[in-house]
Write an enzyme that holds these catalytic residues in place. Structure first.
Site, PDB file in Angstrom:
ATOM      1  N   TRP A   1      -8.247 -16.545 -54.618  1.00 26.80           N
ATOM      2  CA  TRP A   1      -8.545 -16.890 -56.001  1.00 26.80           C
ATOM      3  C   TRP A   1      -7.254 -17.448 -56.571  1.00 26.80           C
ATOM      4  CZ3 TRP A   1     -12.906 -17.369 -58.707  1.00 26.80           C
ATOM      5  CH2 TRP A   1     -12.763 -17.641 -60.079  1.00 26.80           C
TER       6      TRP A   1
ATOM      7  N   GLU B   1     -18.914  -8.950 -59.045  1.00 29.34           N
ATOM      8  CA  GLU B   1     -18.278  -7.786 -59.679  1.00 29.34           C
ATOM      9  C   GLU B   1     -19.134  -7.094 -60.741  1.00 29.34           C
ATOM     10  OE1 GLU B   1     -13.612  -9.152 -59.122  1.00 29.34           O
ATOM     11  OE2 GLU B   1     -14.466  -9.169 -61.139  1.00 29.34           O
TER      12      GLU B   1
ATOM     13  N   GLU C   1     -12.407 -12.659 -53.086  1.00 27.34           N
ATOM     14  CA  GLU C   1     -11.318 -13.037 -54.001  1.00 27.34           C
ATOM     15  C   GLU C   1     -10.095 -12.187 -53.700  1.00 27.34           C
ATOM     16  OE1 GLU C   1     -12.069 -12.852 -58.236  1.00 27.34           O
ATOM     17  OE2 GLU C   1     -14.017 -13.826 -58.036  1.00 27.34           O
TER      18      GLU C   1
ATOM     19  N   HIS D   1     -21.922 -15.349 -61.987  1.00 24.32           N
ATOM     20  CA  HIS D   1     -20.517 -14.972 -62.104  1.00 24.32           C
ATOM     21  C   HIS D   1     -20.177 -14.858 -63.599  1.00 24.32           C
ATOM     22  CE1 HIS D   1     -16.387 -15.104 -59.990  1.00 24.32           C
ATOM     23  NE2 HIS D   1     -16.143 -14.830 -61.258  1.00 24.32           N
TER      24      HIS D   1
END
Length: 469
Positions: free
Chosen positions: A417, A165, A373, A120
């Site tokens: 999130w 992401e 998220e 992440h």
């Protein structure tokens, strides 16, 4: 408005954003340690994640928050350099293994399903020094790290996210240089980094598939950031096409190779090729996958994990001057509607999430979807009684309910999130996404529930909202 039986209600965090203990117990430096320690106002008030929420020593407090909410799922990430200080399996940090073993075991003891992210945003600095995601060598390093994690934790972890992401990190880290390593490579860096991340994800999925799946029986995917895009002028054909291109360059750029055919969207390939030609490049700035790589990449996800925060309006913007950049390649201008409420970069558009889910269902063969998220920030000064923010969550849940009931979207898990206010990258501690307030001035880092946390707990308990959609 009851959600389907067994629906998963979660919350998410990420290692660098909450753990602190940046050099504790043998942890090696990550790119964020280096980047934040260099100062230069690249992060709000030069803040760092050196201590953050202190979760490295305060996991018990986080667990209390998780239990207070009644979560069924908790998504967290492993710090690559806490486990493997130089990014390789040459040296393994047992203290890091112990820390994550305790989290995983405590979650399972309390009936909470862990969703574990391998990477992440916090690449080990040692690997960045060798080129980071611009280097093909990082693909191999990531695959070895993934195998190490599957073998160490996979007897208990059944839901894995390889990369968080990739589309956003490639853009912010290697295209624009806003995130580490902090060096912009306009028009080339984002594509190259994303290209390597897609291959790294696919390699690690195959490693799981061939070496671990039979015994561990888990699932592996990656989390893709996706905003929704609407044409700025709904009656303009060029704006309609621009909005489609915006989705192609963001969501489909990662999802189409992995879920459909191992290759980038045609519109992305043609736009970048034609811009590159105009700019005098001998070939397209977008790297190509070989036929063998396409076969390797296709079908490497066991569920569709998506992260939605906001929607934008998109207008056609011809790249007359031949400027370098991803937005310029897409020939899009990104706008907002003046009627939308703005919370920092998040504009509150709950209906966008329903449209996005329907798009994923229709485009990607009705996959099982996890929202890994979604949330809304508060900016200081904040109130613990965040009733307005809770209203945005409530509206979002109404849209999710419609997506499931009316659009027949196969949505299985929702993660807010975030569990805690935390270090929000370049925003530092100024943007608070937590369900629990964290006092960053107090060395004890006390966690106190916002109204949103109390209301979310009620939704989880009832598995839905009061009343009808």
């Amino acid at each position: 408005m009851a959600f389907p039986a067994g629906f998963g209600w979660g919350a998410a965090t990420a290692a660098y954003q909450v753990e602190g203990g940046w050099d504790a117990d043998g942890k090696g430096p990550s790119v964020w340690d280096t980047f934040t320690h260099q100062g230069g106002e690249r992060v709000f008030k030069n803040q760092t994640g050196d201590v953050a929420c202190g979760s490295y020593t305060l996991w018990e407090e986080d667990l209390k928050c998780i239990k207070q909410l009644g979560l069924t799922h908790y998504r967290f990430s492993l710090s690559w350099s806490r486990l493997l200080p130089d990014g390789t399996t040459g040296f393994i940090n047992q203290k890091g293994i112990d820390y994550y073993n305790k989290i995983i075991d405590d979650l399972l003891t309390n009936g909470v399903t862990p969703i574990v992210t391998l990477y992440h945003f916090d690449l080990p600095q040692a690997l960045e020094d060798q080129g980071g995601w611009l280097s093909e060598a990082t693909i191999e390093s990531f695959d070895k790290y993934a195998r190490f994690c599957f073998s160490t934790f996979g007897d208990r972890v059944k839901q894995w996210i390889t990369i968080n992401e990739p589309n956003i990190y490639a853009m912010l880290g290697y295209e624009l240089g806003i995130f580490p390593p902090g060096v912009p490579h306009s028009g080339t860096g984002g594509y190259q980094a994303a290209h390597n991340m897609i291959k790294a994800h696919a390699r690690s999925w195959h490693s799981y598939d061939s070496l671990f799946r039979k015994d561990q029986k888990g699932m592996v995917s990656l989390s893709i950031f996706a905003g929704w895009a609407e044409p700025a002028d709904p009656n303009s054909v060029s704006d309609q096409e621009a909005a489609k291109r915006a989705i192609s360059f963001c969501l489909d750029f990662i999802a189409k190779p992995i879920f459909i055919d191992g290759d980038y969207p045609e519109v992305v390939k043609s736009q970048v090729a034609s811009m590159s030609k105009k700019q005098g490049y001998p070939s397209s700035r977008l790297p190509e996958f070989t036929e063998e790589e396409k076969r390797m990449i296709k079908g490497t996800a066991d569920f569709f994990a998506v992260q939605y925060y906001t929607t934008r309006l998109v207008k056609y913007q011809e790249n007359k001057k031949g400027e370098l950049g991803i937005l310029q390649d897409a020939e899009t201008e990104i706008l907002t509607d003046p009627s939308w409420i703005s919370l920092d970069w998040v504009y509150v558009v709950p209906w966008g999430i329903r449209k996005l889910l329907k798009y994923i269902k229709d485009t990607y063969n009705n996959p099982v979807i996890y929202i890994t998220e979604n949330g809304f920030p508060q900016l200081d000064p904040v109130s613990l009684d965040d009733t307005q923010r809770w209203e945005y969550f409530r509206q979002t849940f109404q849209e999710l309910f419609k997506a499931i009931q009316l659009d027949k979207v196969n949505l299985k898990v929702y993660c807010a999130w975030s569990l805690l206010d935390n270090f929000e990258w370049d925003r530092g501690y100024s943007s608070r996404f937590g369900l629990f307030h964290v006092d960053f001035e107090d060395p004890a880092r006390p966690r106190v529930p916002y109204t949103s946390a109390k209301e979310y707990a009620k939704i989880i308990q009832k598995n839905g909202l009061e009343g009808d959609a």
